[in-house]
Write an enzyme that holds these catalytic residues in place. Structure first.
Site, PDB file in Angstrom:
ATOM      1  N   SER A  98      -3.582  -3.899   9.034  1.00 55.42           N
ATOM      2  CA  SER A  98      -3.549  -2.443   9.054  1.00 55.42           C
ATOM      3  C   SER A  98      -2.121  -1.925   9.091  1.00 55.42           C
ATOM      4  O   SER A  98      -1.207  -2.586   9.620  1.00 55.42           O
ATOM      5  CB  SER A  98      -4.314  -1.916  10.269  1.00 55.42           C
ATOM      6  OG  SER A  98      -4.339  -0.506  10.276  1.00 55.42           O
ATOM      7  N   CYS A  99      -1.963  -0.712   8.568  1.00 53.39           N
ATOM      8  CA  CYS A  99      -0.674  -0.025   8.622  1.00 53.39           C
ATOM      9  C   CYS A  99      -0.266   0.271  10.059  1.00 53.39           C
ATOM     10  O   CYS A  99       0.903   0.562  10.329  1.00 53.39           O
ATOM     11  CB  CYS A  99      -0.742   1.267   7.823  1.00 53.39           C
ATOM     12  SG  CYS A  99      -2.149   2.319   8.278  1.00 53.39           S
ATOM     13  N   LYS A 142      -9.186  -8.689   7.971  1.00 54.28           N
ATOM     14  CA  LYS A 142      -8.448  -7.611   8.634  1.00 54.28           C
ATOM     15  C   LYS A 142      -8.068  -8.097  10.025  1.00 54.28           C
ATOM     16  O   LYS A 142      -8.851  -8.040  10.962  1.00 54.28           O
ATOM     17  CB  LYS A 142      -9.310  -6.352   8.686  1.00 54.28           C
ATOM     18  CG  LYS A 142      -8.536  -5.058   8.690  1.00 54.28           C
ATOM     19  CD  LYS A 142      -9.491  -3.887   8.594  1.00 54.28           C
ATOM     20  CE  LYS A 142      -8.760  -2.580   8.337  1.00 54.28           C
ATOM     21  NZ  LYS A 142      -8.424  -2.386   6.921  1.00 54.28           N
ATOM     22  N   GLU A 167     -11.570  -2.258  -3.741  1.00 56.24           N
ATOM     23  CA  GLU A 167     -11.903  -2.520  -2.343  1.00 56.24           C
ATOM     24  C   GLU A 167     -12.820  -1.430  -1.795  1.00 56.24           C
ATOM     25  O   GLU A 167     -12.602  -0.243  -2.034  1.00 56.24           O
ATOM     26  CB  GLU A 167     -10.614  -2.583  -1.511  1.00 56.24           C
ATOM     27  CG  GLU A 167     -10.847  -2.947  -0.059  1.00 56.24           C
ATOM     28  CD  GLU A 167      -9.559  -3.208   0.704  1.00 56.24           C
ATOM     29  OE1 GLU A 167      -9.638  -3.278   1.941  1.00 56.24           O
ATOM     30  OE2 GLU A 167      -8.495  -3.343   0.078  1.00 56.24           O
ATOM     31  N   ASP A 219     -14.285  -4.932   2.845  1.00 60.12           N
ATOM     32  CA  ASP A 219     -13.536  -4.582   4.056  1.00 60.12           C
ATOM     33  C   ASP A 219     -14.532  -4.102   5.107  1.00 60.12           C
ATOM     34  O   ASP A 219     -14.933  -4.855   5.988  1.00 60.12           O
ATOM     35  CB  ASP A 219     -12.488  -3.518   3.739  1.00 60.12           C
ATOM     36  CG  ASP A 219     -11.646  -3.140   4.955  1.00 60.12           C
ATOM     37  OD1 ASP A 219     -11.873  -3.695   6.041  1.00 60.12           O
ATOM     38  OD2 ASP A 219     -10.749  -2.283   4.812  1.00 60.12           O
ATOM     39  N   HIS A 253      -2.881   0.142  -3.716  1.00 58.93           N
ATOM     40  CA  HIS A 253      -3.789   0.592  -2.660  1.00 58.93           C
ATOM     41  C   HIS A 253      -4.310   1.995  -2.980  1.00 58.93           C
ATOM     42  O   HIS A 253      -5.478   2.192  -3.226  1.00 58.93           O
ATOM     43  CB  HIS A 253      -3.121   0.555  -1.278  1.00 58.93           C
ATOM     44  CG  HIS A 253      -4.012   0.968  -0.152  1.00 58.93           C
ATOM     45  ND1 HIS A 253      -4.088   2.264   0.315  1.00 58.93           N
ATOM     46  CD2 HIS A 253      -4.865   0.258   0.611  1.00 58.93           C
ATOM     47  CE1 HIS A 253      -4.947   2.339   1.310  1.00 58.93           C
ATOM     48  NE2 HIS A 253      -5.435   1.140   1.516  1.00 58.93           N
ATOM     49  N   GLN A 276     -11.157  -9.079   2.528  1.00 65.07           N
ATOM     50  CA  GLN A 276     -10.005  -8.677   3.330  1.00 65.07           C
ATOM     51  C   GLN A 276     -10.238  -9.154   4.755  1.00 65.07           C
ATOM     52  O   GLN A 276     -11.150  -8.696   5.446  1.00 65.07           O
ATOM     53  CB  GLN A 276      -9.731  -7.180   3.387  1.00 65.07           C
ATOM     54  CG  GLN A 276      -8.419  -6.993   4.143  1.00 65.07           C
ATOM     55  CD  GLN A 276      -8.060  -5.603   4.595  1.00 65.07           C
ATOM     56  OE1 GLN A 276      -7.160  -5.456   5.423  1.00 65.07           O
ATOM     57  NE2 GLN A 276      -8.690  -4.580   4.085  1.00 65.07           N
ATOM     58  N   ASP A 278      -8.111   0.811  -3.021  1.00 62.89           N
ATOM     59  CA  ASP A 278      -9.055   0.945  -1.920  1.00 62.89           C
ATOM     60  C   ASP A 278      -9.688   2.325  -2.029  1.00 62.89           C
ATOM     61  O   ASP A 278      -8.996   3.349  -1.898  1.00 62.89           O
ATOM     62  CB  ASP A 278      -8.330   0.785  -0.584  1.00 62.89           C
ATOM     63  CG  ASP A 278      -9.288   0.638   0.594  1.00 62.89           C
ATOM     64  OD1 ASP A 278     -10.467   0.988   0.438  1.00 62.89           O
ATOM     65  OD2 ASP A 278      -8.850   0.171   1.657  1.00 62.89           O
ATOM     66  N   GLN A 305       0.831  -1.203   0.000  1.00 61.49           N
ATOM     67  CA  GLN A 305       0.000   0.000   0.000  1.00 61.49           C
ATOM     68  C   GLN A 305       0.866   1.253   0.000  1.00 61.49           C
ATOM     69  O   GLN A 305       1.932   1.289   0.606  1.00 61.49           O
ATOM     70  CB  GLN A 305      -0.962  -0.015   1.177  1.00 61.49           C
ATOM     71  CG  GLN A 305      -0.356  -0.230   2.533  1.00 61.49           C
ATOM     72  CD  GLN A 305      -1.425  -0.345   3.616  1.00 61.49           C
ATOM     73  OE1 GLN A 305      -2.599  -0.077   3.391  1.00 61.49           O
ATOM     74  NE2 GLN A 305      -1.014  -0.747   4.798  1.00 61.49           N
TER      75      GLN A 305
END
Length: 417
Positions: A357-358, A328, A270, A304, A193, A326, A235, A171
């Site tokens: 997640s980032c 998550k 997404e 998501d 992303h 996804q 996304d 991403q």
């Protein structure tokens, strides 16, 4: 195997927790911060530095294995758990979870998870807590049996040792052009992303998004190797629905239009829209998927928002309300449920993308790799953070090391036979 002691250590996530509702409502960026009032409960500011909480299990031989708890970037949005509060989670872990951990047989992974994650005061434990503790328990079993975490998952779920690498998805964050070039030069499997999380980025009638998609495809052809054919994954954070409307036919028409501008590429879209509830999301996504399939479009829908827990994933998969889920990881909870989610998707012939997640950490990212490879997910997220280089090296190198060890194990087993 008994756990002797439980340690807790505060930590940092790799990015920030953001108030999605405030951003959607038009909060403007000033440098790296967002200007405006927060909307989502728990947020004092629109952008908070991500925090985490590490849990360490002291084993009988005095080894310590760790797992990391954290929330996701857009906490409190789309039916997710509220903003991660490390102090509250630490207090709950010390009072409720630590005594349970000291009582379980940590050599039996799924049983230990089931015992530790019993509801407290008739409520499920916070999903971030389940996520971190389940990582530590997985590492404990792997340590005891001198096996990789992937082998523990395979043994627990009756899976063969995997042989195939799992495609990696990177991403870009807001540094989109530079990071797209990095991804192409590193031949990332799935990109970029794009972080299409505002009207400014999506553009009037989606024109900004359309041009960005075309630009990524053109750049891939321009600087990528001749044999490089990545999947294009964007996304859009619900902005197709916000800008074009929530009628499934119009959304499908727009997605087909975008896919037609990049022939030769598979296009993943997404979170095309947020219909406000899990049931509405399932009903409308199923219509969009059906329209795309009937047209033979190269576009695939990725769910998501509104698809958080294992039960949510089951509902979407059984309804064929997505092409790709996804999963998550911090929202699913126990990493054992991530494994279950992949297998559930496969049983329903729906794609399984182990995301996350980032805001995660290197520790949680590495555990996710083992589950992804063990269950042979369709793709997995390069994490943590919003930079390409660090996340791609953490996830990619962990996968390569893991496959090397599994190949050695397979050779040993064949020699024994």
């Amino acid at each position: 195997m008994q756990i002797k002691e439980v340690l807790l250590a505060p930590g940092n996530g790799a990015f920030f927790y953001d108030d999605q509702a405030a951003i959607r409502s038009g909060a403007t960026q000033d440098g790296f911060i967002y200007v405006g009032e927060p909307i989502t409960p728990g947020f004092d500011f629109i952008r908070h530095p991500a925090s985490s909480l590490s849990i360490g299990l002291v084993l009988a031989d005095d080894s310590v294995v760790w797992g990391d708890m954290m929330g996701v970037q857009y906490s409190g949005a789309g039916g997710r758990d509220p903003l991660f509060d490390a102090d509250q989670i630490s207090n709950l872990t010390s009072r409720v979870v630590a005594p349970r951990l000291l009582d379980v047989d940590a050599s039996r992974y799924l049983e230990a998870c089931a015992d530790v994650f019993e509801p407290h005061e008739h409520k499920r434990l916070p999903l971030a807590l389940e996520y971190g503790v389940s990582q530590a328990l997985l590492r404990a079993v792997a340590h005891l049996h001198r096996r990789t975490m992937a082998e523990v998952i395979c043994a627990e779920f009756g899976l063969p040792l995997p042989t195939r690498r799992v495609p990696i998805y990177c991403q870009s964050g807001d540094a989109r052009e530079i990071n797209v070039d990095k991804m192409i030069l590193k031949a990332v499997d799935v990109l970029p992303h794009g972080l299409i999380n505002s009207r400014q980025k999506f553009g009037v009638e989606g024109q900004g998004f359309l041009e960005f998609v075309k630009g990524v495809a053109a750049r891939t052809r321009e600087i990528g190797r001749p044999d490089y054919h990545p999947v294009l994954h964007f996304d859009v954070y619900g902005w197709i629905g916000l800008e074009i409307g929530l009628e499934p036919q119009r959304i499908a028409d727009f997605i087909c239009k975008v896919a037609d501008t990049v022939p030769g590429f598979t296009l993943n879209v997404e979170s095309p829209a947020d219909f406000g509830s899990t049931k509405a999301q399932i009903d409308n996504y199923a219509q969009i998927v059906s329209i795309l399939d009937e047209r033979g479009s190269s576009a695939r829908i990725v769910v998501d928002e509104r698809c958080n827990t294992l039960e949510d994933i089951r509902l979407f998969a059984e309804a064929k309300a997505t092409h790709l889920v996804q999963i998550k990881t911090p929202d699913v909870g126990s990493i054992a449920d991530t494994a279950r989610a992949v297998l559930l998707c496969k049983a329903n012939k729906v794609g399984a993308y182990v995301g996350g997640s980032c805001t995660e950490t290197d520790l949680s990212a590495r555990a996710s790799v083992h589950v992804s490879v063990a269950t042979q997910a369709d793709m997995m997220l390069a994490k943590p953070g919003m930079g390409v280089d660090e996340a791609f090296s953490i996830v990619g190198n962990e996968q390569n090391r893991l496959l090397a060890m599994l190949n050695r194990r397979r050779a040993q087993n064949e020699n024994v036979r």
